[in-house]
Design a protein around this motif. Structure first.
Motif, PDB file in Angstrom:
ATOM      1  N   PRO A 183       0.886  -0.891  -0.068  1.00 43.34           N
ATOM      2  CA  PRO A 183      -0.134  -0.079   0.039  1.00 43.34           C
ATOM      3  C   PRO A 183       0.709   1.396   0.233  1.00 43.34           C
ATOM      4  CG  PRO A 183      -0.738  -1.488   1.536  1.00 43.34           C
ATOM      5  CD  PRO A 183       0.580  -2.173   1.052  1.00 43.34           C
ATOM      6  N   ASP A 184       2.111   1.188   0.331  1.00 43.93           N
ATOM      7  CA  ASP A 184       2.797   2.246   0.534  1.00 43.93           C
ATOM      8  C   ASP A 184       3.710   2.577  -0.702  1.00 43.93           C
ATOM      9  OD1 ASP A 184       2.467   2.852   3.583  1.00 43.93           O
ATOM     10  OD2 ASP A 184       4.100   0.962   3.752  1.00 43.93           O
ATOM     11  N   SER A 185       3.328   1.723  -2.040  1.00 43.60           N
ATOM     12  CA  SER A 185       3.879   2.282  -2.645  1.00 43.60           C
ATOM     13  C   SER A 185       3.253   1.539  -3.504  1.00 43.60           C
ATOM     14  CB  SER A 185       5.697   1.327  -2.978  1.00 43.60           C
ATOM     15  OG  SER A 185       6.079   1.627  -4.099  1.00 43.60           O
ATOM     16  N   PRO A 186       2.089   1.725  -4.710  1.00 46.71           N
ATOM     17  CA  PRO A 186       1.144   1.025  -5.539  1.00 46.71           C
ATOM     18  C   PRO A 186       2.095   1.492  -7.137  1.00 46.71           C
ATOM     19  CG  PRO A 186       0.489   3.346  -5.155  1.00 46.71           C
ATOM     20  CD  PRO A 186       1.600   2.895  -3.684  1.00 46.71           C
ATOM     21  N   GLN A 187       1.979   0.520  -7.741  1.00 41.89           N
ATOM     22  CA  GLN A 187       2.741   0.138  -9.139  1.00 41.89           C
ATOM     23  C   GLN A 187       2.466  -0.076 -10.022  1.00 41.89           C
ATOM     24  OE1 GLN A 187       6.033   0.648  -9.597  1.00 41.89           O
ATOM     25  NE2 GLN A 187       6.199   1.225  -7.033  1.00 41.89           N
ATOM     26  N   LEU A 188       2.496   0.803 -11.441  1.00 41.87           N
ATOM     27  CA  LEU A 188       1.350  -0.060 -12.915  1.00 41.87           C
ATOM     28  C   LEU A 188       1.668  -1.162 -13.359  1.00 41.87           C
ATOM     29  CD1 LEU A 188      -0.020   1.321 -14.686  1.00 41.87           C
ATOM     30  CD2 LEU A 188       1.901   2.222 -15.667  1.00 41.87           C
ATOM     31  N   ILE A 189       0.978  -2.559 -13.246  1.00 45.38           N
ATOM     32  CA  ILE A 189       1.144  -3.102 -13.999  1.00 45.38           C
ATOM     33  C   ILE A 189       1.056  -3.569 -15.733  1.00 45.38           C
ATOM     34  CG2 ILE A 189       0.051  -5.944 -14.454  1.00 45.38           C
ATOM     35  CD1 ILE A 189      -1.247  -5.058 -11.685  1.00 45.38           C
ATOM     36  N   SER A 190      -0.499  -3.297 -15.764  1.00 48.13           N
ATOM     37  CA  SER A 190       0.022  -2.577 -17.276  1.00 48.13           C
ATOM     38  C   SER A 190      -1.237  -1.517 -18.013  1.00 48.13           C
ATOM     39  CB  SER A 190      -0.605  -3.863 -18.030  1.00 48.13           C
ATOM     40  OG  SER A 190      -1.839  -4.379 -17.350  1.00 48.13           O
ATOM     41  N   LYS A 191      -1.978  -0.891 -18.915  1.00 49.88           N
ATOM     42  CA  LYS A 191      -2.218  -0.355 -19.225  1.00 49.88           C
ATOM     43  C   LYS A 191      -3.441  -1.099 -20.158  1.00 49.88           C
ATOM     44  CE  LYS A 191      -0.481   3.653 -18.241  1.00 49.88           C
ATOM     45  NZ  LYS A 191      -0.004   5.009 -19.171  1.00 49.88           N
ATOM     46  N   ARG A 192      -4.898  -0.720 -20.895  1.00 51.63           N
ATOM     47  CA  ARG A 192      -4.982  -1.474 -21.856  1.00 51.63           C
ATOM     48  C   ARG A 192      -6.454  -0.162 -22.638  1.00 51.63           C
ATOM     49  NH1 ARG A 192      -7.548  -6.702 -23.740  1.00 51.63           N
ATOM     50  NH2 ARG A 192      -8.870  -6.728 -25.366  1.00 51.63           N
ATOM     51  N   THR A 193      -5.696  -0.296 -23.769  1.00 52.14           N
ATOM     52  CA  THR A 193      -7.083   1.213 -24.183  1.00 52.14           C
ATOM     53  C   THR A 193      -8.032  -0.237 -24.485  1.00 52.14           C
ATOM     54  OG1 THR A 193      -5.153   1.513 -25.877  1.00 52.14           O
ATOM     55  CG2 THR A 193      -7.822   2.104 -26.448  1.00 52.14           C
ATOM     56  N   LEU A 194      -9.382   0.816 -23.889  1.00 56.07           N
ATOM     57  CA  LEU A 194     -11.121   0.392 -24.340  1.00 56.07           C
ATOM     58  C   LEU A 194     -11.569   1.309 -25.152  1.00 56.07           C
ATOM     59  CD1 LEU A 194     -11.298  -0.212 -20.610  1.00 56.07           C
ATOM     60  CD2 LEU A 194     -11.137  -1.606 -22.460  1.00 56.07           C
ATOM     61  N   GLY A 195     -12.550   1.047 -26.227  1.00 53.65           N
ATOM     62  CA  GLY A 195     -13.439   1.311 -27.048  1.00 53.65           C
ATOM     63  C   GLY A 195     -13.939   2.859 -26.137  1.00 53.65           C
ATOM     64  N   GLY A 196     -14.946   3.352 -26.590  1.00 52.19           N
ATOM     65  CA  GLY A 196     -15.688   3.818 -26.514  1.00 52.19           C
ATOM     66  C   GLY A 196     -15.507   4.680 -25.045  1.00 52.19           C
ATOM     67  N   SER A 197     -16.445   5.582 -23.824  1.00 55.06           N
ATOM     68  CA  SER A 197     -16.281   6.391 -23.305  1.00 55.06           C
ATOM     69  C   SER A 197     -16.560   5.665 -21.365  1.00 55.06           C
ATOM     70  CB  SER A 197     -16.923   7.409 -23.293  1.00 55.06           C
ATOM     71  OG  SER A 197     -16.314   8.515 -25.025  1.00 55.06           O
ATOM     72  N   PRO A 198     -15.858   4.773 -21.009  1.00 48.87           N
ATOM     73  CA  PRO A 198     -16.208   3.958 -20.113  1.00 48.87           C
ATOM     74  C   PRO A 198     -16.006   5.283 -19.174  1.00 48.87           C
ATOM     75  CG  PRO A 198     -14.108   3.118 -20.385  1.00 48.87           C
ATOM     76  CD  PRO A 198     -14.593   3.835 -21.469  1.00 48.87           C
ATOM     77  N   GLN A 199     -16.722   5.034 -18.351  1.00 53.21           N
ATOM     78  CA  GLN A 199     -16.587   5.311 -16.492  1.00 53.21           C
ATOM     79  C   GLN A 199     -15.989   4.960 -15.564  1.00 53.21           C
ATOM     80  OE1 GLN A 199     -18.826   9.378 -16.946  1.00 53.21           O
ATOM     81  NE2 GLN A 199     -17.595  10.397 -18.942  1.00 53.21           N
ATOM     82  N   LYS A 200     -17.045   3.726 -15.129  1.00 45.78           N
ATOM     83  CA  LYS A 200     -17.469   3.110 -14.393  1.00 45.78           C
ATOM     84  C   LYS A 200     -16.612   1.734 -14.628  1.00 45.78           C
ATOM     85  CE  LYS A 200     -19.605   5.723 -11.736  1.00 45.78           C
ATOM     86  NZ  LYS A 200     -18.931   6.676 -10.192  1.00 45.78           N
ATOM     87  N   VAL A 201     -16.135   1.380 -13.564  1.00 47.55           N
ATOM     88  CA  VAL A 201     -15.738  -0.408 -13.555  1.00 47.55           C
ATOM     89  C   VAL A 201     -16.835  -1.134 -12.693  1.00 47.55           C
ATOM     90  CG1 VAL A 201     -13.906   0.703 -12.382  1.00 47.55           C
ATOM     91  CG2 VAL A 201     -13.146  -0.969 -13.893  1.00 47.55           C
ATOM     92  N   VAL A 202     -16.366  -1.626 -12.731  1.00 47.47           N
ATOM     93  CA  VAL A 202     -17.148  -2.871 -12.017  1.00 47.47           C
ATOM     94  C   VAL A 202     -15.765  -4.350 -11.840  1.00 47.47           C
ATOM     95  CG1 VAL A 202     -19.020  -2.285 -10.959  1.00 47.47           C
ATOM     96  CG2 VAL A 202     -18.947  -4.328 -13.062  1.00 47.47           C
ATOM     97  N   VAL A 203     -15.573  -4.827 -11.083  1.00 47.39           N
ATOM     98  CA  VAL A 203     -14.785  -6.482 -10.982  1.00 47.39           C
ATOM     99  C   VAL A 203     -15.185  -7.520 -10.410  1.00 47.39           C
ATOM    100  CG1 VAL A 203     -12.561  -7.584 -10.366  1.00 47.39           C
ATOM    101  CG2 VAL A 203     -12.719  -5.021 -10.955  1.00 47.39           C
ATOM    102  N   GLN A 204     -15.317  -8.710 -11.201  1.00 49.88           N
ATOM    103  CA  GLN A 204     -15.927 -10.286 -10.411  1.00 49.88           C
ATOM    104  C   GLN A 204     -15.116 -10.731 -10.937  1.00 49.88           C
ATOM    105  OE1 GLN A 204     -19.349 -11.574 -12.801  1.00 49.88           O
ATOM    106  NE2 GLN A 204     -19.732 -13.149 -11.969  1.00 49.88           N
ATOM    107  N   GLY A 205     -15.055 -12.125  -9.424  1.00 46.62           N
ATOM    108  CA  GLY A 205     -13.827 -12.994  -9.285  1.00 46.62           C
ATOM    109  C   GLY A 205     -12.701 -12.293  -8.227  1.00 46.62           C
TER     110      GLY A 205
END
Length: 204
Positions: free
Chosen positions: A181-203
């Motif tokens: 928690p003291d040092s969050p690090q970027l894993i990866s990026k992914r371009t998404l189509g459209g204009s997403p503004q909310k995200v939920v995660v399942q699993g």
């Protein structure tokens, strides 16, 4: 890693066991929010259960509720300039118990997991988009643990599963390692189509 299920529009209010907090009633930059208590048999507040209003006064630093989450008897409210913790043990008399000043936090998304608040901050006045980790395991003493510059256009929302945070921005999706928690690090990026503004995660 978790499996990204969908990106959708979600409700603004935060709902917990027996309580609902609705900052929208006060307007975009209001100085009050409402606490509504409802029976355990109901899945949400009802029209027959009127709001118990909690008005707070303070300096401009603590003006405007942007996001809220609930855990047990506490509301964690993201304000314009930081985090305020409100004890709602007695919903008729909520009490502010602590504050954490964070300059221009401008919260767009906020989730709570295992005593940690994960926040997406998008201060469009100074063009800074930041991912923040705030430790609220002791509600009386919130602590800023770590942060990471998202280095991206507009940032909108965050979801968390396990040791990964999923941040939606105008440019797409960022996966962030939050095992430390003291040092969050970027894993990866992914371009998404459209204009997403909310995200939920399942699993998991």
């Amino acid at each position: 890693f978790a499996t990204l299920a969908t990106i959708c529009v979600c409700l603004a209010a935060s709902v917990g066991t027996g309580y609902a907090i609705n900052p929208e009633n006060a307007g975009d930059f209001g100085t009050a929010f409402d606490v509504r208590q409802f029976p355990a048999s109901e899945k949400s507040p009802s029209a027959t259960n009127p709001f118990l209003k909690f008005d707070y006064l303070g300096s401009a630093l603590w003006n405007g509720v942007e996001k809220t989450v609930i855990s047990d008897n506490y509301v964690f409210a993201a304000m314009v300039f930081g985090i305020r913790v409100i004890d709602i043990t007695n919903p008729a008399d909520p009490q502010i118990v602590s504050e954490l000043y964070i300059p221009r936090i401008a919260t767009q998304g906020m989730v709570l997991q295992d005593g940690l608040l994960y926040i997406v901050s998008d201060d469009r006045y100074v063009q800074v988009r930041t991912f923040l980790v705030v430790d609220v395991s002791d509600p009386l003493n919130p602590i800023l643990r770590g942060s990471m510059n998202l280095g991206t256009p507009l940032a909108y929302d965050v979801a968390v599963a396990g040791n990964v945070a999923y941040v939606v921005t105008e440019a797409g999706l960022q996966l962030i390692n939050i095992s430390n928690p003291d040092s969050p690090q970027l894993i990866s990026k992914r371009t998404l189509g459209g204009s997403p503004q909310k995200v939920v995660v399942q699993g998991s």
